[in-house]
Scaffold this active site. Sequence first.
Site, short mmCIF file in Angstrom:
data_model
loop_
_atom_site.label_atom_id
_atom_site.label_comp_id
_atom_site.label_asym_id
_atom_site.label_seq_id
_atom_site.Cartn_x
_atom_site.Cartn_y
_atom_site.Cartn_z
CB CYS A 2 -0.94 0.11 1.19
SG CYS A 2 -2.09 -1.26 1.33
NE ARG A 27 4.78 1.72 0.10
CZ ARG A 27 5.67 1.58 1.06
NH1 ARG A 27 6.93 1.82 0.81
NH2 ARG A 27 5.32 1.22 2.26
CD1 TRP A 74 -0.22 -6.34 -2.62
CD2 TRP A 74 -0.51 -6.75 -0.43
NE1 TRP A 74 0.17 -7.64 -2.38
CE2 TRP A 74 0.00 -7.92 -1.06
CE3 TRP A 74 -0.77 -6.79 0.94
CZ2 TRP A 74 0.26 -9.10 -0.36
CZ3 TRP A 74 -0.52 -7.96 1.63
CH2 TRP A 74 0.00 -9.10 0.99
CG ASN A 100 0.03 2.31 3.70
OD1 ASN A 100 -0.95 2.29 2.95
ND2 ASN A 100 1.18 2.86 3.37
N GLY A 101 -1.42 -0.73 6.75
CA GLY A 101 -1.28 -1.49 8.00
C GLY A 101 -2.53 -2.30 8.25
CD GLU A 482 17.15 -14.23 -5.06
OE1 GLU A 482 16.48 -14.66 -4.12
OE2 GLU A 482 16.91 -13.14 -5.61
CE LYS A 486 13.97 -12.40 -7.56
NZ LYS A 486 14.59 -12.15 -6.31
CD GLU A 489 9.95 -12.47 -6.57
OE1 GLU A 489 9.20 -12.05 -5.68
OE2 GLU A 489 11.18 -12.28 -6.54
CG HIS A 505 18.46 -37.91 -0.14
ND1 HIS A 505 18.78 -39.16 0.32
CD2 HIS A 505 19.64 -37.24 -0.25
CE1 HIS A 505 20.09 -39.25 0.50
NE2 HIS A 505 20.63 -38.08 0.15
CE LYS A 604 11.63 -3.72 -4.04
NZ LYS A 604 12.37 -4.86 -4.62
O1 M6R Z 1 12.56 -5.51 1.88
P1 M6R Z 1 12.96 -6.87 2.34
O2 M6R Z 1 14.33 -7.24 1.86
O3 M6R Z 1 12.84 -7.07 3.81
O4 M6R Z 1 11.95 -7.86 1.64
C1 M6R Z 1 11.97 -9.24 1.90
C2 M6R Z 1 11.13 -10.00 0.91
O5 M6R Z 1 9.79 -9.60 0.99
C3 M6R Z 1 11.63 -9.80 -0.52
O6 M6R Z 1 12.96 -10.17 -0.66
C4 M6R Z 1 10.78 -10.63 -1.51
O7 M6R Z 1 11.00 -11.99 -1.30
C5 M6R Z 1 11.09 -10.22 -2.95
N1 M6R Z 1 9.88 -10.12 -3.69
C6 M6R Z 1 11.97 -11.19 -3.64
O8 M6R Z 1 12.22 -10.85 -4.96
#
Ligand code: M6R
Length: 609
Positions: A2, A27, A74, A100-101, A482, A486, A489, A505, A604
């Site tokens: 948000c 956001r 969001w 927000n929150g 990682e 990527k 997502e 395994h 984000k």
């Molecule tokens: O801002 P932060 O690094 O604390 O965020 C952590 C995760 O939310 C963030 O890395 C998320 O997994 C990303 N979308 C990954 O690309």
Amino acid sequence: MCGIVGYVGARVATPLLVEGLKRLEYRGYDSAGIAVMNGKGVETRKAAGKISQLESVVLSSPVHGTLGIAHTRWATHGAPTTCNAHPHHSCDDAIAVVHNGIIENASTLRKLLEDRGHEFRSETDTEVLAHLIEEHFDGSLETAVIDALRHVEGTYGIAVVSSRDPNKIVAARKGSPLLIGLGDGEHFVASDVSAILAHTRQVIYLDDGDVAVLCRDGYRILDVNAASQIDRQVSRIDWDLDMIERGGFAHFMLKEIFEQPASVENTMRGRLLAEEGTAKLGGLNMTADDLLHIENIVITACGTSWHSALIAEHMIEECARVPVEVEYASEFRYRNPIVSDRTLCIVISQSGETADTLAAMREAQQRGARAIGIVNVVGSTIARESDGGVYIHAGPEIGVASTKAFTSQVMALAMFTLKLARLRSLSVLQGRNIVQAMHQLPQQIQQILDGAPIIERIADEFKEATNFLYLGRGYNFPAALEGALKLKEISYIHAEGYPAAEMKHGPIALIDENMPVVFIAPHDSVFDKICSNIQEVKARGGRVIALTSRDEPALAGLLDYEIRIPETIDMFTPVLASVPLQLLAYYIAVKRGANVDQPRNLAKSVTVE
Ligand code: M6R
């Protein structure tokens, strides 16, 4: 998660608010709205979907005024509909709130307010705030907000306007980031500097418990408990506007991938001492004695930042010989973690606002640990509440999928490792070797980026795949995690990262000619071992894409596709490996028509638990 922006001044508010929302869209992007004081009352426009939808609404039905608030959402409570979009109103429409929150006691408050005759129009927790402020209104908006907030449990960053006290915006913060921007005869409120950077660089980061009253000609900050006035320091933002724009790239994610030679350089700038083979990290606020006093380290983070934590665990244990545990921040405080005053807690977060990470840091501090933050966003809550830390200086990261923050986090953690290890058992020669390898990384990343067209062709081959497996060993197991994150997502393809040797395994059962398997196989200390894993996949008909660092006779005839990365020392192989994996995910997602910068259901910065 948000976004909020608000404006009071002499200019027409709507275009400023819509422009601010566009910069905040990363956001949250399921619905948006604005409320503007039009001289008679509060006029609101809302739309489900992206900011462009809201823009069409305000173009066809303009709102005039020089004071307003806006929000991009969001969804947490209630579906992403126009009705649930912010701002939300009091019964008489005289008060509008963006938030927000999460209001945790929203259902109790709603019941109480309904019993007192308030009629609700949405399913959101936020609407409770509008009615609660209405209930407490007695001529002064800030007094009503303060009185209302005393009944609220949960987290909030809010901005409120009212036609009954029409020349001000009241903003308040508890647990959700909020800052005010200071202009000449105008003031702003925003959840993120990017929303207001085009208009001012002078900002005040609000603290939890702060209530700000913004008028055209001035501002005041009050304490929510004492209702007394307090002073807050003004900070100057040194980001440029072009740093938060796409600059000719198709997507922010691509721009940020290509910025990595520079962002990695910026992380290291002025911090490496080549001769001494160590690093200088003033922001840590730790003396050599403090560092030697550490008995164990706990690293906590979420998502991509958690992956860089896993790399740090390996680096610190190998070079500094201090025991390290890596914890998901979301799990940390629901266990009974073993933390003492000789524990150093390293908290990693790009945004510095992730609710789980912040809560884990507070928990560790409460148990006596010293907490240091590895953070990108200057002035963020984790940066301010930690006992010290290292800014990664990667520059603004707008793409929801984290890329340059990851590589810069690893660099910052490597510098911390170097500093700690040189105080312990690492020799000056070993230290110099690490520094030398670090200095080569920007140019090595550039070399990988120059080969992007090869990766794009591979992406074309695999864009229809439904599953992917990413395998790596040692330092590159986190790189495999990682790479898989990527891909899933942004392309919505199911992908799993695994330690390569664990494949036999269980996951080996998944392998057939339809399963692409990405191996991270640079010439490192576990190369021979990973060769055997590649053979196991080939023997079962799997399609192998391998990241290698030299011609390897052992791999002859085993690879369907090969991506070359330069050679470096083992600890930096995940930095180099992550770049082609980011590009692979990016190109596959683009070829599938996915919205790379704003993947579905994600935001984000996740500022709710
Ligand atoms: O801002 P932060 O690094 O604390 O965020 C952590 C995760 O939310 C963030 O890395 C998320 O997994 C990303 N979308 C990954 O690309």
